[in-house]
Design an enzyme around this catalytic site. Structure first.
Site, PDB file in Angstrom:
ATOM      1  N   ASP A  73      -2.055   8.370  -0.941  1.00 41.98           N
ATOM      2  CA  ASP A  73      -1.355   7.463  -1.852  1.00 41.98           C
ATOM      3  C   ASP A  73      -0.070   6.910  -1.252  1.00 41.98           C
ATOM      4  O   ASP A  73       0.528   7.506  -0.341  1.00 41.98           O
ATOM      5  CB  ASP A  73      -0.987   8.189  -3.149  1.00 41.98           C
ATOM      6  CG  ASP A  73      -2.175   8.382  -4.072  1.00 41.98           C
ATOM      7  OD1 ASP A  73      -3.308   8.138  -3.650  1.00 41.98           O
ATOM      8  OD2 ASP A  73      -1.947   8.803  -5.226  1.00 41.98           O
ATOM      9  N   HIS A 109      -2.920   0.899  -6.182  1.00 45.96           N
ATOM     10  CA  HIS A 109      -1.952   1.894  -6.673  1.00 45.96           C
ATOM     11  C   HIS A 109      -0.715   1.198  -7.237  1.00 45.96           C
ATOM     12  O   HIS A 109       0.382   1.764  -7.227  1.00 45.96           O
ATOM     13  CB  HIS A 109      -1.570   2.829  -5.523  1.00 45.96           C
ATOM     14  CG  HIS A 109      -0.975   4.146  -5.954  1.00 45.96           C
ATOM     15  ND1 HIS A 109      -1.476   4.893  -7.004  1.00 45.96           N
ATOM     16  CD2 HIS A 109       0.073   4.865  -5.456  1.00 45.96           C
ATOM     17  CE1 HIS A 109      -0.772   6.003  -7.128  1.00 45.96           C
ATOM     18  NE2 HIS A 109       0.184   6.007  -6.214  1.00 45.96           N
ATOM     19  N   HIS A 149       4.777   0.987  -7.801  1.00 45.27           N
ATOM     20  CA  HIS A 149       4.647   2.414  -8.141  1.00 45.27           C
ATOM     21  C   HIS A 149       5.468   2.786  -9.381  1.00 45.27           C
ATOM     22  O   HIS A 149       6.209   3.769  -9.384  1.00 45.27           O
ATOM     23  CB  HIS A 149       5.067   3.277  -6.945  1.00 45.27           C
ATOM     24  CG  HIS A 149       4.507   4.668  -6.992  1.00 45.27           C
ATOM     25  ND1 HIS A 149       5.074   5.691  -7.731  1.00 45.27           N
ATOM     26  CD2 HIS A 149       3.435   5.218  -6.370  1.00 45.27           C
ATOM     27  CE1 HIS A 149       4.386   6.805  -7.562  1.00 45.27           C
ATOM     28  NE2 HIS A 149       3.372   6.542  -6.746  1.00 45.27           N
ATOM     29  N   HIS A 179      -0.426  12.102   0.646  1.00 48.53           N
ATOM     30  CA  HIS A 179       0.399  10.883   0.646  1.00 48.53           C
ATOM     31  C   HIS A 179       0.710  10.478   2.080  1.00 48.53           C
ATOM     32  O   HIS A 179       0.990  11.337   2.920  1.00 48.53           O
ATOM     33  CB  HIS A 179       1.704  11.112  -0.116  1.00 48.53           C
ATOM     34  CG  HIS A 179       1.508  11.428  -1.565  1.00 48.53           C
ATOM     35  ND1 HIS A 179       1.138  12.683  -2.006  1.00 48.53           N
ATOM     36  CD2 HIS A 179       1.620  10.647  -2.681  1.00 48.53           C
ATOM     37  CE1 HIS A 179       1.025  12.667  -3.335  1.00 48.53           C
ATOM     38  NE2 HIS A 179       1.317  11.446  -3.764  1.00 48.53           N
TER      39      HIS A 179
END
Length: 279
Positions: free
Chosen positions: A100, A151, A155, A245
């Site tokens: 991510d 995503h 964020h 991540h």
């Protein structure tokens, strides 16, 4: 009198045609070689068209031509889920690796190098604002067979946003992914794993399935390389989706840990893959 007028009109037409022809020739020479003086170039009559140099596979992704090519494909309508997908089919001891928050030039290339070394495909849930600064990394993901998911752009915590703000976060990111990766994303992950009804509905409207995870490496807390390795190896099981991540902080621990736990899982008989659309 009429004869003089006809002669004058003909002379004007010929002068205009000559001017157009001269301008066209100059334009071609300038476009081809950047020269200031137009010079006639005579080619042999039997010569074929000049050979074109082959383009790199990712050239069209790195330099998209806005306004050209087929129109965007409208997304296929999906069932609106009330919960995100947490696991995949575990047949054949399959697992999915996900990353991510990227792409990030300091960490993503190292992760891609490790995945390439072991011939593993993964999912990257990217943020739009990171994509615009690192388009070449998305092109590499496409070339190496990885799946790119949405995503959001910045964020945010979606549960604090209005519906039109959520749509903007998701839609802008899908647009930049398509322009850079080559196709619109089919998967979506909410930042912080915080979905709400609007996120599920808007994701489905855009043709995306919601993907969560079953094993959190906790790398976002930077707990140490050994802790990340333990989290993955202890949580490994058929159908598991691993969360890591490649941006959002110092991800050097993630890079080092992946080099350790990935070959261990492969040696243990796990097949690391990406999910099909039908789940």
């Amino acid at each position: 009198m009429q004869k003089d007028q006809l002669f004058t009109r003909r002379r004007m037409l010929l002068a205009g045609a000559a001017a157009l022809g001269s301008a066209g020739t100059a334009g071609l020479v300038l476009a081809g070689g950047g020269e200031e003086t137009a010079r006639p170039v005579v080619a042999p009559a039997a010569a074929g068209p000049p050979a074109r140099r082959a383009l790199a596979p990712s050239t069209f992704r790195l330099q998209p031509l806005t306004g050209y090519g087929p129109p965007r494909t409208p997304p296929r309508r999906l069932k609106v889920r009330e919960e995100p997908i947490l696991q995949i089919s575990g047949s054949g001891r399959r697992m999915v690796l996900t990353f991510d928050d990227g792409p990030n030039p300091a960490y993503t290339p190292h992760i891609l190098d490790t995945l390439a070394r072991y011939r593993v495909r993964a999912m990257f849930f990217v943020c739009g604002e990171c994509v615009v600064e690192n388009r070449e990394l998305l092109a590499r993901m496409a070339d190496e067979g990885h799946v790119v998911g949405n995503h959001t752009w910045t964020h945010p915590l979606l549960t604090t946003l209005r519906r039109k703000e959520i749509r903007s976060e998701m839609e802008r990111t899908s647009d930049v992914i398509e322009d850079t990766y080559g196709e619109r994303p089919q998967w979506f992950r909410a930042p912080y794993g915080a979905w709400n009804r609007a996120a599920f509905q808007l994701g489905a409207d855009m043709g995306m399935e919601p993907m969560a995870w079953t094993v959190d490496t906790t790398d976002w807390m930077e707990p140490g390389t050994d802790t990340i390795i333990d989290q993955v190896e202890e949580g490994a099981a058929p159908g598991v989706v691993v969360l890591s991540h490649d941006a959002g902080g110092d991800r050097s621990q993630t890079v080092r840990a992946l080099r350790e736990w990935l070959p261990h899982l492969i040696d243990s008989g796990y097949h690391l893959t990406v999910p099909s659309r039908r789940v």
